[in-house]
Every structure is written in structure tokens, then in C-alpha cells.
Design an enzyme around this catalytic site. Structure first.
Site, PDB file in Angstrom:
ATOM      1  N   CYS A  74       0.781  -1.242   0.000  1.00  0.00           N
ATOM      2  CA  CYS A  74       0.000   0.000   0.000  1.00  0.00           C
ATOM      3  C   CYS A  74       0.819   1.301   0.000  1.00  0.00           C
ATOM      4  O   CYS A  74       0.449   2.237  -0.732  1.00  0.00           O
ATOM      5  CB  CYS A  74      -1.020   0.002   1.143  1.00  0.00           C
ATOM      6  SG  CYS A  74      -0.533  -0.813   2.650  1.00  0.00           S
ATOM      7  N   ARG A 125       6.870 -11.294   5.337  1.00  0.00           N
ATOM      8  CA  ARG A 125       6.485 -11.057   6.725  1.00  0.00           C
ATOM      9  C   ARG A 125       7.132 -12.086   7.638  1.00  0.00           C
ATOM     10  O   ARG A 125       7.278 -13.246   7.273  1.00  0.00           O
ATOM     11  CB  ARG A 125       4.958 -11.105   6.870  1.00  0.00           C
ATOM     12  CG  ARG A 125       4.280  -9.982   6.108  1.00  0.00           C
ATOM     13  CD  ARG A 125       2.774 -10.004   6.262  1.00  0.00           C
ATOM     14  NE  ARG A 125       2.155  -9.040   5.355  1.00  0.00           N
ATOM     15  CZ  ARG A 125       0.845  -8.949   5.148  1.00  0.00           C
ATOM     16  NH1 ARG A 125       0.011  -9.735   5.810  1.00  0.00           N
ATOM     17  NH2 ARG A 125       0.368  -8.051   4.297  1.00  0.00           N
ATOM     18  N   GLN A 178       0.552 -11.272  -2.826  1.00  0.00           N
ATOM     19  CA  GLN A 178      -0.825 -10.839  -2.624  1.00  0.00           C
ATOM     20  C   GLN A 178      -1.439 -10.400  -3.949  1.00  0.00           C
ATOM     21  O   GLN A 178      -0.784  -9.730  -4.749  1.00  0.00           O
ATOM     22  CB  GLN A 178      -0.879  -9.657  -1.656  1.00  0.00           C
ATOM     23  CG  GLN A 178      -0.618  -9.995  -0.207  1.00  0.00           C
ATOM     24  CD  GLN A 178      -0.822  -8.780   0.679  1.00  0.00           C
ATOM     25  OE1 GLN A 178      -0.280  -7.712   0.410  1.00  0.00           O
ATOM     26  NE2 GLN A 178      -1.590  -8.947   1.729  1.00  0.00           N
ATOM     27  N   ASP A 222      -3.284  -7.901  -4.723  1.00  0.00           N
ATOM     28  CA  ASP A 222      -3.586  -6.674  -3.993  1.00  0.00           C
ATOM     29  C   ASP A 222      -4.266  -5.649  -4.887  1.00  0.00           C
ATOM     30  O   ASP A 222      -4.027  -5.605  -6.097  1.00  0.00           O
ATOM     31  CB  ASP A 222      -2.262  -6.085  -3.494  1.00  0.00           C
ATOM     32  CG  ASP A 222      -2.388  -5.456  -2.125  1.00  0.00           C
ATOM     33  OD1 ASP A 222      -3.519  -5.321  -1.637  1.00  0.00           O
ATOM     34  OD2 ASP A 222      -1.345  -5.104  -1.550  1.00  0.00           O
ATOM     35  N   HIS A 235      -5.848  -1.335  -4.432  1.00  0.00           N
ATOM     36  CA  HIS A 235      -6.218  -0.190  -3.604  1.00  0.00           C
ATOM     37  C   HIS A 235      -7.134   0.718  -4.412  1.00  0.00           C
ATOM     38  O   HIS A 235      -6.848   1.013  -5.574  1.00  0.00           O
ATOM     39  CB  HIS A 235      -4.965   0.556  -3.137  1.00  0.00           C
ATOM     40  CG  HIS A 235      -4.114  -0.279  -2.226  1.00  0.00           C
ATOM     41  ND1 HIS A 235      -3.049  -1.017  -2.690  1.00  0.00           N
ATOM     42  CD2 HIS A 235      -4.211  -0.532  -0.896  1.00  0.00           C
ATOM     43  CE1 HIS A 235      -2.516  -1.685  -1.672  1.00  0.00           C
ATOM     44  NE2 HIS A 235      -3.206  -1.407  -0.591  1.00  0.00           N
ATOM     45  N   LYS A 287     -12.180  -4.029   8.795  1.00  0.00           N
ATOM     46  CA  LYS A 287     -12.153  -4.841   7.574  1.00  0.00           C
ATOM     47  C   LYS A 287     -13.222  -5.925   7.624  1.00  0.00           C
ATOM     48  O   LYS A 287     -13.738  -6.282   8.687  1.00  0.00           O
ATOM     49  CB  LYS A 287     -10.779  -5.480   7.385  1.00  0.00           C
ATOM     50  CG  LYS A 287     -10.326  -6.352   8.557  1.00  0.00           C
ATOM     51  CD  LYS A 287      -8.945  -6.950   8.315  1.00  0.00           C
ATOM     52  CE  LYS A 287      -8.508  -7.783   9.510  1.00  0.00           C
ATOM     53  NZ  LYS A 287      -7.336  -8.617   9.235  1.00  0.00           N
ATOM     54  N   HIS A 337      -8.432  -1.143   0.833  1.00  0.00           N
ATOM     55  CA  HIS A 337      -7.436  -2.179   0.546  1.00  0.00           C
ATOM     56  C   HIS A 337      -8.210  -3.475   0.353  1.00  0.00           C
ATOM     57  O   HIS A 337      -9.074  -3.796   1.169  1.00  0.00           O
ATOM     58  CB  HIS A 337      -6.479  -2.390   1.720  1.00  0.00           C
ATOM     59  CG  HIS A 337      -5.818  -1.161   2.236  1.00  0.00           C
ATOM     60  ND1 HIS A 337      -4.444  -0.997   2.230  1.00  0.00           N
ATOM     61  CD2 HIS A 337      -6.323  -0.041   2.828  1.00  0.00           C
ATOM     62  CE1 HIS A 337      -4.150   0.174   2.789  1.00  0.00           C
ATOM     63  NE2 HIS A 337      -5.263   0.767   3.147  1.00  0.00           N
TER      64      HIS A 337
END
Length: 616
Positions: free
Chosen positions: A310, A339, A357, A359, A361, A445, A491
Site C-alpha cells: 500500500c 512477513r 498478494q 492486492d 487499492h 475490515k 485495501h
């Protein structure tokens, strides 16, 4: 049986396990023995009569279970006693139970035995604790318990594992004995059958057998290597992902794997997410400089490998001015992130240190938020349906109101985003469960957990509502009045990560992927050398309609080739012999079927094209 009652039975079974172990291995030191789903476990340092540590195996497990049954039949009573912490410490020291003493010392000093910072403490105002006696065994335990061992119904010792005391890798590795406990024999049998099925479907086992992926300790734990077939499955999924996103109004972006420390400080990850990030690397020095103790060039500069994508997308937004007419912006990226995971918690594709991911946004004005949230929810549902998942549970993850220090932002922003997210969940008629304390540090979320064919939940899609990053980075756009306004940021990930999602697909389908996902869709087996040319001709016809085909020209027997194709879970097998040499008809065997059928080649091609197109 009510949940609270079966938990009492399982709790009692954990104590019964300890009694049996103590009888057989009298010098054993006991850690903790909690109730878990479907049973219980007990952590212990197993020591025999001579005080020496004992390594348990299958034979010892059978002996312990036999002893448990023997003591259960005796109807031993659970006797509750209360005493001061000081008296309990003295007693457990005399019993040489150092782990119990450690827990009591923590209780005395901190008011809790919990070591996680995010757990609230339990104050012991009266400075007293409860212990339970069961035969000769004494345990530090809050209770409650069933009356006697005769109330413990059906149990079975399940497996052995190692566990660091209190989950700390610096502490001693204890032996963890897992057990199962149920009300009836049928419940036990049903559970054991499900476990057998889970083992058969284990993606770690199938990944190796089907040559999809591997984990190599030389490369590093938690860093999967994708073999050709697995990489192809990944690419098929990613191609579908790109197509769907482009058709749904998304633009694609890309970002690097590392970023300057200043970026992570500004985003809040440095303070709020540091326990999941790896330490910085200094980029003004080479490895050679470090090895030789040389200074780097210029001012020291630190980079970190990214745990999220992000902040990079925010910086792309910041690179130019935006108007309300430009919004919403939907930017998507298949970005690999890293991570921290403890080595003992890494597992296959589901717990890794590096993962990709899917991902995206979405930057939008306040007036667009609800519509965009609804749009994402519909997208998630479509993805689930395409991959064959009909059941899932949804969790509305909120901030812990009693521990606001863990979260960025102010009450106003949190109250607004939580309220809107729940409003949209209700409008979309989502059956959700609220979970306080499970929000991301920057916003609430919706987490979507897929139920696989065995009814197990897998964390996959997530939709997060963020007002913090736009504020931290000073993101603005010009509204219709020509004034600067702060946007909101959504997100979202549909698969969660490619690794976990593929692991789920492997287990859900037991490696027998639907035709459109199968790395090899048709396998052709020539009966003899004379038929190889015909097989290649058929192969070309199949390729021309867009299907993936493999001709097995190995020197093995036809029977072996058929068995191998079955083991590789290929959807369609075509055997070519003298009868098929004119390629008007072919003999086809479908996956899971012992028989074959004849079908004209053009009809067979139509059949597979239709099946691939429908993503059956």
C-alpha cells in the site's frame, strides 16, 4: 452435548493424561494442558524413575492411553482446593514442578500468567489460586471440572509434537501430547474419518506427489519454489485475475520489493507493524564492504523488504494532482511481500515468509465509498463461485475499544469507517460475525473465510477501509467546489495470497483440479512406436483449440502410462492404437473412471473447449 459440557470433559481428559504420564514416568515436569478444538493437549518434560528425559514414540503413546483407560475406570474424583499463591509456590517447588512455579511467580508479580502484550491481565485481588487433585496428580488449574474420571466419555491420544515452553524459541522444547475427546463413538469415528481425508488431501503431500512446488531449506524455510506444473497453475490463475480486473475497471501498477525506511515510518508500519517486519538493510554498503569492515559511501541509508504494497501505491497517487472527476481510482498489483514468521509456525503454502498478494487499492471520495465497497463484495463472490466455493463465513473485524494504542488514527475516523462497513455488510445481506480487536492497524475490515469440501475455514479475501494512510501521506484531490479534500482508501485482496489460495485449491479438489485449472488437460498414450506420429497429430489438433496436452512417449508399458496419468490426476486420457490410426474416433478415459468410451475427434475437441470455457 452443550459446548461448555464437552469442554469440561476435554479439560478432564487433559488431567487424566497427566495422571497416566505421572504414573508411568514419575519425574515428569508438567507445563500447561488446555482444551482445543475436538480435544486437548498437555506440554511436558517427560522423565522416568531415574530422572532422565524420555523420548516418547508410538509404543509409549499406546501405553499411556491404556493407563488412561485403566485410571478412568477407577472413577477418580476431581478435588478442588484453594490456597495462597505463596503456599502454591512452596508446594510445587517441593514437587519439582518448575513450570508451574514459573507461572505462579508471574501471577504473583504481574497478576497474569499470559505473556502476550495484547492480552489483558487478570488481577488476583485475593492473591489465591485453585488447584485440582486427581489421584496423586496435583495441577494448577482454574477449573471447573467434571465430578470424576467416569464422566470422561470417549477419548484417544492422537499425536506427538514438540513445543517451546510458552511459545518462546529460547525456552526448552517440551513434548506435546495431543488427544481427542468426544461424547459418542460415532463423533469420534466421524472426526477420525475427516482427519484421514484431510491427510489424503494435504497440499504439502500432494504438492510433492504432483510436482507442483517444494520447500528447500537451502533456499530458506517459508520460501516456496514452484515447479513447472505448479508455476503453470499459478499462471493460469494470474491470467484469469488480470483479465477480470481489467474488465472490472482496474488499472495495473507495479512496485519494488524494498523501500526506504522513511516510507515505512511515514505509513505507520514502522511503529504499528514492526513485529511482522524484517530488520532494515543498509544500502550504502556492499556485502564486500561489510565483510571487510569498510565504511559505506555517503550518508547511511536503510531499506526494508516490504510487508505490504500500500505505501507504494500511495506514492504513485502522490506523484501528480487529482480531481474528483478522476475518482475512483482502482489500482491492482500481484505484489510479493515478506512477513516475519517463527520457524516453528511455517507450514507448506499456508504459513510462509514470502508470498504474493493479489492486492488492490481503491482511492475514492466519501460519496463513492459505499458503492465501491459493494462492488468489491460482488467481485469477491464472483471469484469464489468461479473456483467452486459455495460456502464461506464473513467476519467484521473491528478495533479493540479497550486497547486503542495498537491502532493509528482518531475515534472519529474509526467510528465512521466501522459504521459504513457494517452498513454495507447489512445492505449486501452478508451473514457476518463481529470480531473486536481483529482490525488492521489502519482501519476495520471484512474478512472472508472459505469453507472447503471438509468444512474447514481458510482465510482468503479481505476488504479493508482506511482513512489513516490518506491522512498520514497528505493525499488530496480537488472536489467539485475546487477545494482540496482527503480521499478514502480501500485495501482488498481476493485470493489473499496466491500461495495460500493454491494450497486451498489443492486440498479442496484433492489435487484433481477442474479442467480449466489442470496443468495437463489431456494426456495421450501411444500403444506402440508406430502410433507416436498419430499421437503428435492429435496433440496439434488439441493445441489448436487452446487446450494443454502431453504425449507420453516414454518406453514404459501402456498400463504403466495409464496408471501414471491417473496418479497425476489428468482429467482426460486418450489411448491411440491401430483402431484410432485414422483419427476419426478416439478412445477416452475420464479421470476417476475405470471405463473408456469412443467419441469422434471433433466432438471430443468441442467437449473440452466447452468445459474449459464454462470453468466447470
Amino acid at each position: 452435548m452443550a459446548k461448555e459440557n464437552i469442554e469440561l470433559v476435554r479439560h478432564g481428559a487433559a488431567h487424566l493424561l497427566a495422571v497416566a504420564v505421572q504414573k508411568l514416568y514419575p519425574k515428569t515436569r508438567f507445563g500447561v494442558g488446555p482444551v482445543v478444538d475436538n480435544g486437548f493437549y498437555y506440554d511436558m518434560e517427560v522423565r522416568g524413575y531415574d530422572g532422565k528425559e524420555v523420548a516418547l514414540g508410538e509404543a509409549e503413546m499406546k501405553k499411556i492411553e491404556k493407563q488412561m483407560k485403566k485410571m478412568k475406570a477407577q472413577g477418580l474424583k476431581f478435588v478442588r482446593k484453594e490456597m495462597s499463591i505463596a503456599s502454591a509456590i512452596t508446594m510445587f517447588k517441593k514437587l519439582d514442578q518448575k513450570y508451574k512455579v514459573e507461572l505462579l511467580e508471574d501471577l504473583k508479580k504481574k497478576g497474569t500468567t499470559r505473556i502476550q502484550e495484547n492480552k489483558k491481565t487478570i488481577k488476583q485481588e485475593n492473591k489465591k489460586v485453585t488447584i485440582y487433585e486427581l489421584g496423586d496428580f496435583v495441577d494448577l488449574c482454574r477449573g471447573p471440572h467434571v465430578a470424576s474420571t467416569k464422566d470422561i466419555k470417549i477419548f484417544k491420544l492422537q499425536k506427538l509434537a514438540g513445543a517451546y515452553w510458552r511459545g518462546n524459541e529460547k525456552n526448552k522444547m517440551l513434548t506435546r501430547i495431543y488427544g481427542l475427546a468426544f461424547e459418542t463413538e460415532k463423533e469420534m469415528e466421524d472426526y477420525l474419518h475427516m482427519q484421514e481425508e484431510a491427510e489424503r488431501r494435504d497440499h504439502r503431500k500432494l504438492g510433492k506427489e504432483l510436482e507442483l512446488f517444494l520447500i528447500d531449506p537451502v533456499v530458506g524455510l517459508g520460501l516456496p519454489l514452484w515447479q513447472p506444473k505448479g508455476a503453470l497453475v499459478w499462471q493460469i490463475i494470474e491470467n484469469y485475475w488480470h483479465k477480470e480486473h481489467l474488465e472490472n475497471g482496474y488499472d495495473l501498477v507495479r512496485s519494488p520489493h524494498i523501500g526506504n525506511r522513511a516510507l515505512w515510518e511515514k505509513s505507520g508500519h514502522w511503529n504499528f507493524y514492526s513485529d511482522s517486519m524484517y530488520p532494515p538493510m543498509e544500502v550504502t554498503k556492499t556485502l564486500e564492504d561489510v565483510k571487510k569492515g569498510r565504511k559505506g559511501e555517503g550518508k547511511a541509508e536503510e531499506y526494508l523488504i516490504k510487508p505490504m504494497n500500500c505505501p507504494f501505491h500511495v506514492q504513485i497517487y502522490k506523484s501528480r494532482p487529482w480531481s474528483y472527476r478522476d475518482l475512483p481510482l482502482r489500482w491492482a498489483e500481484c505484489g510479493t511481500v515478506y512477513r516475519y514468521e517463527k520457524s516453528g509456525e511455517i507450514s507448506g503454502l499456508t504459513r510462509v515468509r514470502g508470498f504474493t498478494q493479489d492486492d488492490a487499492h481503491i482511492v475514492c471520495a466519501e460519496s463513492q465509498v459505499e458503492a465501491e465497497l459493494k462492488r468489491v463484495i460482488k467481485f469477491i463472490k464472483k471469484i469464489f463461485s468461479t473456483f467452486g466455493f459455495k460456502e464461506y463465513k464473513i467476519y467484521l473485524s473491528l478495533r479493540d475499544p479497550k486497547d486503542k494504542k495498537k491502532y493509528a488514527g482518531n475515534d472519529k475516523g474509526w467510528n465512521f469507517t466501522e459504521k459504513v462497513l457494517e452498513k454495507v455488510a447489512k445492505a449486501e445481506k452478508l451473514d457476518y460475525v463481529k470480531e473486536e480487536g481483529e482490525a488492521a492497524f489502519y482501519g476495520p475490515k471484512l474478512d472472508f473465510k472459505i469453507k472447503d469440501v471438509l468444512g474447514r475455514e481458510w482465510q482468503c479475501s479481505t476488504l479493508q477501509f482506511d482513512f489513516n494512510l490518506p491522512e498520514r501521506f497528505g493525499m488530496v484531490f480537488k472536489n467539485s467546489a475546487g477545494k482540496e479534500e482527503q480521499p478514502y482508501m480501500l485495501h482488498r485482496a481476493l485470493f489473499g495470497s496466491f500461495e495460500r489460495f493454491i494450497g486451498l485449491l489443492i486440498e479442496h479438489y484433492a489435487g484433481a483440479f477442474p479442467l480449466w485449472l489442470s496443468p495437463v488437460q489431456v494426456q495421450i498414450v501411444p500403444v506402440g512406436e508406430a502410433h507416436k506420429k498419430i499421437c503428435q497429430d492429435l496433440s496439434e489438433k488439441i493445441k489448436q483449440v487452446g487446450a494443454r496436452v502431453f504425449v507420453d512417449e516414454s518406453d514404459e508399458t501402456v498400463g504403466y502410462k495409464i496408471r501414471k496419468a491417473e496418479k497425476d490426476k489428468v482429467p482426460y486420457m486418450v489411448v491411440i492404437g491401430d483402431k484410432e490410426k485414422d483419427l476419426k474416433k478416439v478412445s477416452v478415459r475420464e479421470r476417476g473412471s475405470k471405463g473408456t468410451y469412443e467419441i469422434p475427434v471433433d466432438k471430443f475437441l468441442e467437449k473440452i473447449v466447452e468445459e474449459i470455457g464454462q470453468k466447470k
